[in-house]
Scaffold this active site. Structure first.
Site, mmCIF file in Angstrom:
data_model
loop_
_atom_site.group_PDB
_atom_site.id
_atom_site.type_symbol
_atom_site.label_atom_id
_atom_site.label_comp_id
_atom_site.label_asym_id
_atom_site.label_seq_id
_atom_site.Cartn_x
_atom_site.Cartn_y
_atom_site.Cartn_z
ATOM 1 N NE ARG A 256 -4.242 -1.199 0.294
ATOM 2 C CZ ARG A 256 -4.418 -2.399 -0.658
ATOM 3 N NH1 ARG A 256 -3.618 -2.671 -1.431
ATOM 4 N NH2 ARG A 256 -5.492 -3.321 -0.549
ATOM 5 C CD GLU A 285 -3.112 3.351 -4.971
ATOM 6 O OE1 GLU A 285 -4.306 3.174 -5.235
ATOM 7 O OE2 GLU A 285 -2.287 2.745 -4.804
ATOM 8 C CG HIS A 303 -3.649 -0.351 -6.475
ATOM 9 N ND1 HIS A 303 -3.926 0.282 -5.315
ATOM 10 C CD2 HIS A 303 -3.584 -1.891 -6.320
ATOM 11 C CE1 HIS A 303 -4.120 -0.919 -4.295
ATOM 12 N NE2 HIS A 303 -3.853 -1.812 -4.894
#
Ligand code: GLV
Length: 339
Positions: A256, A285, A303
């Protein structure tokens, strides 16, 4: 015969299953898996889709407060905060399409006896593949040399600068869970030397174990972040750890974004205090620090480590399996927490 056939009434059609006869599952935001397999869910469950309702979210939740026992969520939707959970007093299960749990208020779930099921190990191999892919890309400059060719620079500027060899590198894995283990297995096959840091030493491997992440960095050429985001791991990879990794050191993050102190990482990369980075995850993000766009020693991905057709289908089966198990009072398939 003919007249018999004429007088026998045809059998009645099977009763149509109406969606409101199906078990209810509340969904606040469409998980990525819905882009491909939503119909598989809506055939089995009455999906209460907050994002399609004209009502404000809290009103939508309040309307279903006493009838909803199960929620489906993902790491990309709104956090499943204590406030949201409190609007659903009948909720007993949260199923998340992610492996990570950082978007769910685990304390509230624990206090309320809400069970959680996640993606388990469905994605581990794909995520490990991408970690290795990002690392090879940083070392061998695949993306940067692709740009070189496309921009016609091969013909004008000649041979591309040398990259680095992967074999023989000292790899420090931060978080030796199922993803970290898959990364280690792959990089061992490339002739790398594996060490790791984890909450606890793992008996099933003989890799050197470091209790301190800074020491691991100081003894590694590469750090690969494979742990979950928790209050303990937020910003664990800070300037001190990056400086310990050193000028030639490379960092890969498929965990993460917020496990790394992103500002400090950008600063270290811009100032040449570390050698490069392969990043699939970011702190905010989909915002990615613009400074990184200029750096050829940085490889960026949106991602997408878990995004393969095969894993999404397996994920879909696992999520549906968990919901079916819950509604038929059977053990969950990928329970992560209960009580
Ligand atoms: O990032 C993806 C996941 O947690 O599954």
């Amino acid at each position: 015969m003919a007249s018999d056939q004429a007088t026998t009434p045809p059998p009645p059609p099977p009763p149509e299953i109406q969606s409101h006869d199906l078990p209810k599952v509340i969904v606040l935001h469409p998980p990525p898996v819905f882009n491909y397999f939503k119909d598989l869910f809506s055939k089995k469950f009455h999906l209460l889709k907050a994002w399609e309702s004209p009502l404000p979210r809290h009103e939508f939740l309040t309307n279903h407060a006493h009838s909803v026992q199960a929620m489906l969520c993902s790491g990309t939707g709104p956090p499943i905060s204590a406030d949201i959970l409190r609007l659903l007093p009948s909720l007993r299960l949260v199923v998340t399409t992610s492996a990570g749990l950082n978007h769910i208020d685990l304390t509230e779930c624990r206090n309320r006896g809400i069970s959680i099921a996640n993606a388990g190990e469905v994605f581990s191999e794909d995520v490990a593949d991408l970690a290795v892919g990002l690392l090879i890309d940083v070392f061998r400059k695949i993306s940067a040399s692709d740009r070189y060719v496309r921009h016609g620079l091969w013909a004008t500027k000649g041979d591309y600068p040398l990259g680095s060899k992967l074999g023989g590198k000292r790899i420090g894995i931060v978080g030796l869970g199922s993803i970290g283990f898959q990364v280690a297995k792959r990089l061992e096959a490339f002739g790398c030397n594996i060490s790791y840091n984890s909450r606890k030493r793992k008996d099933f491997v003989s890799y050197p174990f470091y209790t301190n992440v800074c020491e691991l960095a100081a003894n590694s050429d590469v750090l690969i972040i494979c742990c979950g985001l928790t209050e303990q791991t937020r910003h664990m990879i800070n300037r001190e750890v990056l400086l310990a990794l050193g000028k030639e050191g490379v960092i890969v993050n498929i965990g993460r974004g917020a496990i790394i102190h992103e500002k400090e990482l950008v600063q270290c990369l811009v100032q040449g205090e570390i050698g490069g980075a392969g990043l699939d995850v970011f702190e905010n993000e989909p915002d990615v620090p613009k400074e990184l766009f200029e750096l050829d020693n940085v490889v960026l991905a949106p991602h997408m480590a878990v995004f393969t057709t095969e894993s999404f289908k397996d994920l879909c089966d696992l999520m549906i399996g968990n919901l079916e198990a819950f509604f038929s009072k059977k053990p969950l398939l990928s329970l992560v927490m209960n009580e």
